[in-house]
Design a protein around this motif. Structure first.
Motif, PDB file in Angstrom:
ATOM      1  N   ILE A 107      45.273  20.098  43.677  1.00  0.00           N
ATOM      2  CA  ILE A 107      44.706  18.745  43.737  1.00  0.00           C
ATOM      3  C   ILE A 107      43.188  18.787  43.764  1.00  0.00           C
ATOM      4  N   GLU A 111      40.665  17.530  40.799  1.00  0.00           N
ATOM      5  CA  GLU A 111      39.631  16.531  41.060  1.00  0.00           C
ATOM      6  C   GLU A 111      38.264  17.015  40.572  1.00  0.00           C
ATOM      7  N   LEU A 134      46.576  13.922  38.212  1.00  0.00           N
ATOM      8  CA  LEU A 134      46.337  13.506  39.587  1.00  0.00           C
ATOM      9  C   LEU A 134      47.142  12.249  39.933  1.00  0.00           C
ATOM     10  N   PHE A 137      50.988  12.966  40.900  1.00  0.00           N
ATOM     11  CA  PHE A 137      51.412  13.709  42.084  1.00  0.00           C
ATOM     12  C   PHE A 137      52.305  12.834  42.960  1.00  0.00           C
ATOM     13  N   LEU A 141      48.734  10.058  45.638  1.00  0.00           N
ATOM     14  CA  LEU A 141      47.518  10.488  46.318  1.00  0.00           C
ATOM     15  C   LEU A 141      46.674   9.291  46.757  1.00  0.00           C
TER      16      LEU A 141
END
Length: 270
Positions: A107, A111, A134, A137, A141
Motif C-alpha cells: 500500500i 501510494e 489502491l 484494496f 482504504l
C-alpha cells in the motif's frame, strides 16, 4: 486549471526514519552494518547522492531479501524526495513490490508510485493503474475517495474527457464523498474545455451553491466570468470579474480582463 491535489506529502524526515527502521529491524553482518551506518550518516549530512550510491553498492552484495526490500524502499525515497530522479525512484519502488506480498508495504509503495507518476513523471496512464490498485484494496482504504478523484484527474490530463466525466459522475453519486462538492468544479472545467459553455455555467452554479472555501469560490467565479466572456455576455463577465478583483491572487489579470471587456463593450456601442 485542474489543480493537482497531493494527499500524501513527502515528509523531510521519511528517509531518516526509514533508515532507523532499517537499522533496528535487520540482522546485518558487521561489514554491512557499518556500511548502512555510513549511508545513514551521509543522509544526516545531507549528502544524499553519496547515500544513494552506497545503498546501491550494498545491493550488489546480494543482501537478504528483507534487507534488499528496505534498501530499495530507501532508495526510492532518496531519489524521489531529495535527488529529483523520479524514474530511478519508480524503479526501486517497483522492486519493493516484487519483493513482498505484505499489504502494508504494498500500500505505502503503491501510494508513493502513484504520487511520483502523477505529479512528477506525468505518466498518467500508469498513475491510473496505481490509483486503481489502491482503490481495489479490501477493506477499503482510508484515502479511497482521493484515489477516485486522482483517477478522474489522470483521465483529464490524458485528454480522455469522457472517462474523466464518468469518474466524476461516480463521485457525484455519493453526497458523502470527500470530493463530492469539488467534483462539480472539475466537471465544469471539462465542459468549458469542450466549449460547452452553457453546461459549464450550469455545473459551476451548482458548485457555487455548495462550496464554502473562499479561495475555491474566487477560482470558480473567475472561470464563470471566463465562460460568460466566451459566450459574448460581456456585461455579466465584467460584473463577475469586478466582484472578485480584491480577492483574486493576481490582481493584474483581473484588471487586464476588465480593461479588455470595457473596450469591447465601448466598441459595440459605436
Amino acid at each position: 486549471m485542474f489543480a493537482r491535489i497531493r494527499k500524501f506529502p513527502l515528509m523531510s524526515f521519511t528517509v531518516v526514519l526509514t533508515a532507523l527502521i532499517l537499522l533496528a529491524s535487520c540482522d546485518f553482518t558487521p561489514p554491512i552494518n557499518r556500511r548502512i551506518i555510513d549511508a545513514q550518516n551521509y543522509i544526516t549530512e545531507q549528502k544524499y547522492a553519496k547515500a544513494a550510491y552506497l545503498y546501491e553498492d550494498i545491493l550488489k552484495s546480494n543482501p537478504s531479501q528483507d534487507l534488499r526490500l528496505k534498501i530499495c524502499y530507501q532508495l526510492g525515497e532518496l531519489y524521489s524526495i531529495y535527488l529529483g530522479q523520479y524514474k530511478k525512484a519508480v524503479h526501486y519502488y517497483n522492486e519493493v513490490k516484487e519483493l513482498t506480498e505484505d499489504p502494508l508495504w504494498l500500500i505505502k509503495t503503491e501510494e508513493k508510485l502513484a504520487d511520483v507518476n502523477f505529479n512528477y513523471v506525468k505518466d498518467y496512464k500508469v498513475a491510473i493503474k496505481n490509483y486503481t490498485r489502491l482503490s481495489q484494496f479490501t477493506p477499503k482504504l482510508k484515502n479511497f475517495d482521493f484515489f477516485q478523484l486522482q483517477i478522474a484527474l489522470s483521465y483529464f490530463y490524458l485528454n480522455d474527457k469522457d472517462s474523466a466525466l464518468n469518474q466524476l459522475t461516480k463521485i457525484q453519486a455519493d453526497p458523502n464523498h470527500e470530493y463530492f462538492i469539488r467534483s462539480f468544479y472539475y466537471s465544469g472545467l471539462i465542459y468549458f474545455e469542450q466549449k460547452e459553455f452553457n453546461k459549464a455555467l450550469y455545473v459551476w452554479q451548482e458548485y457555487l451553491k455548495r462550496e464554502t472555501k473562499k479561495e475555491y469560490i474566487v477560482q470558480a467565479k473567475f472561470m464563470v466570468a471566463n465562460a460568460y466572456e466566451s459566450t459574448e455576455n460581456l456585461k455579466m463577465a465584467y460584473d463577475i470579474y469586478y466582484s472578485i478583483a480584491n480577492d483574486y491572487p493576481n490582481p493584474d489579470v483581473i484588471q487586464n480582463r476588465l480593461n479588455s471587456l470595457y473596450q469591447r463593450r465601448v466598441s459595440r456601442r459605436r
